[in-house]
Design a protein around this motif. Structure first.
Motif, PDB file in Angstrom:
ATOM      1  N   ILE A  71       0.842  -1.202   0.000  1.00 32.06           N
ATOM      2  CA  ILE A  71       0.000   0.000   0.000  1.00 32.06           C
ATOM      3  C   ILE A  71       0.873   1.246   0.000  1.00 32.06           C
ATOM      4  O   ILE A  71       2.071   1.187   0.287  1.00 32.06           O
ATOM      5  CB  ILE A  71      -0.952   0.034   1.219  1.00 32.06           C
ATOM      6  CG1 ILE A  71      -0.156   0.057   2.527  1.00 32.06           C
ATOM      7  CG2 ILE A  71      -1.895  -1.159   1.190  1.00 32.06           C
ATOM      8  CD1 ILE A  71      -1.027   0.244   3.756  1.00 32.06           C
ATOM      9  N   ASN A  72       0.257   2.363  -0.332  1.00 29.34           N
ATOM     10  CA  ASN A  72       0.947   3.642  -0.359  1.00 29.34           C
ATOM     11  C   ASN A  72       1.111   4.166   1.068  1.00 29.34           C
ATOM     12  O   ASN A  72       0.168   4.121   1.855  1.00 29.34           O
ATOM     13  CB  ASN A  72       0.118   4.611  -1.199  1.00 29.34           C
ATOM     14  CG  ASN A  72       0.718   5.986  -1.275  1.00 29.34           C
ATOM     15  OD1 ASN A  72       0.800   6.693  -0.270  1.00 29.34           O
ATOM     16  ND2 ASN A  72       1.151   6.368  -2.450  1.00 29.34           N
ATOM     17  N   SER A  73       2.295   4.666   1.388  1.00 24.09           N
ATOM     18  CA  SER A  73       2.547   5.038   2.773  1.00 24.09           C
ATOM     19  C   SER A  73       1.885   6.352   3.167  1.00 24.09           C
ATOM     20  O   SER A  73       1.848   6.700   4.335  1.00 24.09           O
ATOM     21  CB  SER A  73       4.051   5.134   3.015  1.00 24.09           C
ATOM     22  OG  SER A  73       4.590   6.123   2.180  1.00 24.09           O
ATOM     23  N   GLY A  74       1.343   7.103   2.201  1.00 22.62           N
ATOM     24  CA  GLY A  74       0.658   8.338   2.557  1.00 22.62           C
ATOM     25  C   GLY A  74      -0.845   8.156   2.667  1.00 22.62           C
ATOM     26  O   GLY A  74      -1.477   8.577   3.632  1.00 22.62           O
ATOM     27  N   GLY A  94      -2.560   5.076   2.163  1.00 18.61           N
ATOM     28  CA  GLY A  94      -3.052   3.747   2.492  1.00 18.61           C
ATOM     29  C   GLY A  94      -3.684   3.028   1.318  1.00 18.61           C
ATOM     30  O   GLY A  94      -4.254   1.955   1.474  1.00 18.61           O
ATOM     31  N   LEU A  95      -3.616   3.635   0.119  1.00 23.06           N
ATOM     32  CA  LEU A  95      -4.200   2.984  -1.047  1.00 23.06           C
ATOM     33  C   LEU A  95      -3.349   1.799  -1.465  1.00 23.06           C
ATOM     34  O   LEU A  95      -2.135   1.859  -1.426  1.00 23.06           O
ATOM     35  CB  LEU A  95      -4.262   3.953  -2.233  1.00 23.06           C
ATOM     36  CG  LEU A  95      -5.227   5.100  -2.126  1.00 23.06           C
ATOM     37  CD1 LEU A  95      -5.223   5.894  -3.428  1.00 23.06           C
ATOM     38  CD2 LEU A  95      -6.615   4.578  -1.855  1.00 23.06           C
TER      39      LEU A  95
END
Lengths: 527, 370
Positions: free
Chosen positions: B25-28, B30-31
């Motif tokens: 997931i993307n760390s900013g 959460g996607l």
């Protein structure tokens, strides 16, 4: 010697038993659900991605372009979506606008579901966490609602689906309607009535009620609509925007930077009209004029005395048709919403019928009708370094109009609120109050309210839904569409011929790629 | 002469990314950024090959022929998913078996004829056919490509057609007598109702073509006579389905870039008089004609002289006197001759109106050795 063998043997055994782990190396820099959902910042970020799906006016899902699927306007340039094809009845299951809507909204729904499934792992203030959860649920309901207004019954999705198990079936329209209404009803009391100004874009209790009213109007559930709209009104949070500068028209200023921070915006998309100039402005001043108003919408605005052009008779109609701003005697909302031939805008004289120049009718990036959309154009954006105009998805004027229309349809047209709110809307725009002697029956009031919606909400996409719920889709979307009067012929210019099959065109087609990937999906009628 | 036969099994790691079992997931926001499949395993290639090497005339003539049969098991594909799951991407799965069969042959000849003539030529030809043998819950369709059992890898998906609609397909009032798309008029593409449901819709789409040529060949020739030498290189492919696209197919499409029709187009679009036209009627909103269909297929087969050069070398005494040890005079041409049925695009570069075609070049030169 034996001892040594034993040692080696046991060493080998030990290594092998952990072989599986030894061979599995997770990506050392990867972020996964297991190691991410920890802090309030994570929760805020994830919820932000749910809001990121909100549609804009001229960007994202381009709600203002919906006016080109009604008799208000025509669209050109399919690179921004094949709206022209739909208006001509040529759309099919590969139609790009339906595909991106379907794709986007279900992505947003998944984001909301994932937020709700994971946020409890975050360590944060529990009251804020609760509020966040209600926001995510309300937004999830909103995305369902947005889709159902276009597609009818759609699959209700309330958890993040496993890829291997993601083939859903459509729920009935009634089920989706009940789901949306009950979710929004449940969330509303737990959401703030007002947010701080820098968080005003979040979904509030008022938004939930306003959405219910809008949805209920579409399905002619007037009692539900009335109750929900009244709740918004009774909150006393919202008001029609009235400028402090007495020299300007408040309605016109509402759609510019000067009026951007107002108490009228109920639900809005931050920066949702930041590219409005490039999208709608005349080519001569740097726009691309994707959407052009029709003669029909221009003619539907009243005169400054509150009379319709039809009431004035054919001679006056001809005069106003030729010069819509004749003697500055039209509803100021027309002047605020439309640019007309001959008008000087930003030092550019608009000459759609000249033999040369950038604003000629029909050339690439110029108007298709001789008119231009003016709503949400602020000259500051002409060479603006960082345009940032917000787009109001729902504004208070629409809530009031939903309220008075539901009262009228329920037979309560003599309720004092009807005239009170109509007058509020009209006087804000600089129009005279309703002539109560003239509008003295339910039917006459119905005509007035419908016209008032067109004047007030022109090019904001409302008419797409209105012509469907008023059952006039087939009447207004078939036949010739005209633009401004061509001085060479003295007649309105023929822009295009439209074709509409109500049984089919009432709904968007379910995207082909969905049908191919998901055997359980069914198509809408006649596609 | 040598007869070869081999069989091998190995893991295929080309095109296989690392960590595909993990969902990240993307760390900013959460996607989800990539979807993993913990069950994922590598692809296995079973390759069998039978070959024949023949050397004749003291190995002046060498012939190499190979036949192969390659079965890739557990190929990793990313099947399309229902959008209703809202996935940000697709999931890799071991989806099925892909068989490549084919043969390759090449000839190499180096020799002299008489005293002054030396000849070498080296032609080669390859033929490859691929077929999806099995596919887990297929077919996989993504707008214009289809993977399905029995079909080629990356086949083209769309409508089958039978030329253009004619006025005879409509009655006097303009109502169609056969299933057509809404708004269709004479001069639009005539799509076939292969599902038989009396309307033209998504169910009429199927596997319609293969963009990859099975046959490829090339040949290198060199002949030298005394001081002259002549060299050329040929290359070509067998039939493939090349899709004509963009302005070349539908100029004046206001929804795209518009575009003025070429002279060629002007002479070949449909009119009530020109009923056997190559192109549909002129239309600024050709929504109906833009669908993926075999109407736009062209035969991509071609043979091209890639390169041809004629040279003359001399080390004449008269030159040496003025200080020149050697001299070569030559003329060459690149891509001078092409045989192809493609009229509007180059068979090698293909593409649309924005594609810069392959250039012809003619060069004459002198090499001086001092």
């Amino acid at each position: 010697m034996k001892k040594i063998y034993a040692v080696i043997f046991s060493a080998v055994m030990l290594t092998c038993s952990s072989c599986e782990k030894f061979l599995t190396h997770d990506d050392p820099v990867s972020v996964t659900d297991d190691n991410w959902w920890k802090t309030e910042a994570n929760a805020t970020g994830a919820l932000g991605s749910v809001y990121a799906g909100l549609p804009g006016g001229s960007s994202g899902r381009q709600l203002m372009f919906l006016s080109a699927l009604s008799d208000e306007a025509v669209a050109r340039q399919d690179t921004r979506g094949a709206y022209e094809a739909y208006a001509k009845g040529l759309q099919n299951s590969s139609w790009d606008v339906a595909l991106s809507l379907w794709q986007d909204d279900y992505k947003d729904i998944r984001r909301a579901c994932r937020f709700l499934e994971n946020v409890d792992r975050c360590y944060m203030d529990s009251s804020l966490k609760d509020r966040y959860k209600y926001e995510a649920r309300a937004m999830r309901a909103y995305y369902h609602m947005e889709m159902m207004l276009f597609f009818g019954g759609i699959p209700i999705v309330t958890k993040s689906l496993e890829p291997a198990n993601s083939n859903t079936t459509r729920n009935s329209e009634k089920e989706v309607y009940d789901f949306v209404v009950s979710e929004l009803t449940e969330c509303a009391p737990h959401l703030p009535d007002v947010y701080n100004n820098n968080e005003a874009w979040r979904i509030s209790s008022g938004v939930c009620w306003a959405l219910i009213a809008k949805l209920a109007m579409f399905y002619k559930q007037y009692e539900t609509a009335k109750v929900a709209a009244k709740k918004v009104i009774d909150q006393n949070v919202y008001a029609l925007y009235r400028s402090t500068n007495t020299k300007v028209n408040s309605f016109a200023e509402l759609f510019t930077y000067a009026g951007e921070l107002n108490k009228e915006r109920v639900f809005f998309r931050d920066n949702g009209c930041s590219n409005a100039w490039r999208t709608f402005a005349p080519y001569g001043v740097g726009g691309q004029t994707v959407v052009s108003p029709t003669m029909k919408v221009v003619n539907s605005f009243e005169t400054l005395q509150g009379r319709t052009l039809q009431e004035l008779g054919p001679d006056s109609l001809a005069v106003y048709q030729k010069d819509p701003f004749y003697k500055n005697n039209r509803d100021p909302r027309l002047v605020a919403s439309v640019l007309v031939p001959g008008q000087i805008y930003e030092k550019d004289t608009l000459r759609p019928f000249a033999s040369e120049g950038s604003d000629r009718i029909g050339i690439l990036n110029s108007t298709a009708t001789g008119f231009w959309v003016k709503k949400y154009l602020d000259p500051k954006d002409r060479n603006g370094a960082s345009p940032s105009l917000d787009y109001m998805i729902i504004r208070y004027a629409e809530v009031l109009l939903n309220y008075v229309e539901s009262l009228m349809e329920l037979g309560d047209w003599q309720n004092a609120d009807v005239i009170k709110h109509l007058n509020d809307i009209r006087t804000r725009a600089g129009m005279p109050v309703v002539d109560v002697v003239k509008y003295n029956t339910q039917e006459k009031l119905r005509q007035l309210i419908r016209r008032e919606r067109t004047a007030e909400l022109a090019f904001e996409g409302a008419r797409f839904y209105d012509i469907r719920r008023w059952d006039i889709l087939g009447d207004v979307m078939n036949g010739q569409v005209y633009g401004a009067v061509d001085p060479a012929t003295g007649q309105p210019v023929l822009v295009e011929t439209r074709s509409c099959n109500v049984q089919r065109d009432f709904r968007y087609p379910i995207p082909l790629n969905e049908l191919l990937a998901n055997p359980k999906m069914t198509q809408n009628p006649l596609y | 002469m040598k007869l070869r036969a081999s069989y091998g099994q190995l893991g295929n790691e080309s095109d296989v990314d690392l960590y595909q079992y993990q969902t990240t997931i993307n760390s900013g926001s959460g996607l989800e950024t990539t979807y993993g499949n913990p069950e994922l395993s590598w692809e296995t290639v079973n390759m069998s090959d039978v070959g024949l090497d023949i050397g004749l005339f003291n190995n002046k003539l060498e012939i190499v022929v190979d036949y192969y049969n390659k079965l890739t098991k557990d190929i990793i594909l990313r099947p399309p998913l229902s959008y209703t799951g809202g996935f940000e991407g697709k999931v890799p799965v071991n989806a099925g078996k892909l068989r490549n069969t084919g043969w390759e042959a090449s000839v190499n000849y180096n020799g002299n004829i008489g005293k002054h003539v030396s000849v070498s030529f080296r032609p080669g030809v390859t033929y490859n056919k691929n077929e999806i043998v099995s596919l887990l819950s297929g077919p996989y369709v993504s707008s214009t490509t289809i993977q399905r059992e029995g079909g080629p890898y990356g086949g083209i998906f769309g409508y089958k057609t039978a030329g253009l609609l004619q006025e005879s397909d409509f009655d006097k009032d303009g109502n169609p007598l056969i299933p057509v798309l809404p708004g269709a008029k004479p001069g639009d593409i005539k799509y076939l109702d292969i599902s038989g449901n009396k309307i033209i819709d998504g169910s009429d789409q199927t596997l319609i073509g293969n963009p990859i040529a099975r046959l490829n060949y090339f040949a290198n020739f060199r002949v030298a006579y005394k001081n002259f030498d002549l060299e050329f290189l040929l290359q070509g492919t067998g039939k493939s389905d090349v899709v004509l696209a963009g302005m070349l197919a539908l100029p004046m499409d206001n929804s795209k870039d518009g575009g003025v029709p070429t002279r060629f187009y002007a002479d070949n679009y449909w009119t009530p008089q020109r009923t056997n036209a190559m192109f549909p009627r002129l239309n600024t909103l050709p929504t109906n004609n833009k669908l993926s269909s075999d109407f736009w297929f062209q035969n991509g087969a071609y043979m091209r002289v890639k390169y041809i050069q004629l040279g003359y070398n001399t080390q004449a005494d008269c030159l040496k006197r003025i200080g020149i040890r050697g001299l070569r005079v030559y003329v060459n041409a690149q891509n001078p001759i092409t045989f192809s049925k493609l009229k509007l695009t180059d068979p090698e570069s293909q593409g649309d109106q924005w594609t810069y075609g392959i250039m012809k070049a003619f060069i004459a030169g002198i090499n001086v050795q001092l």
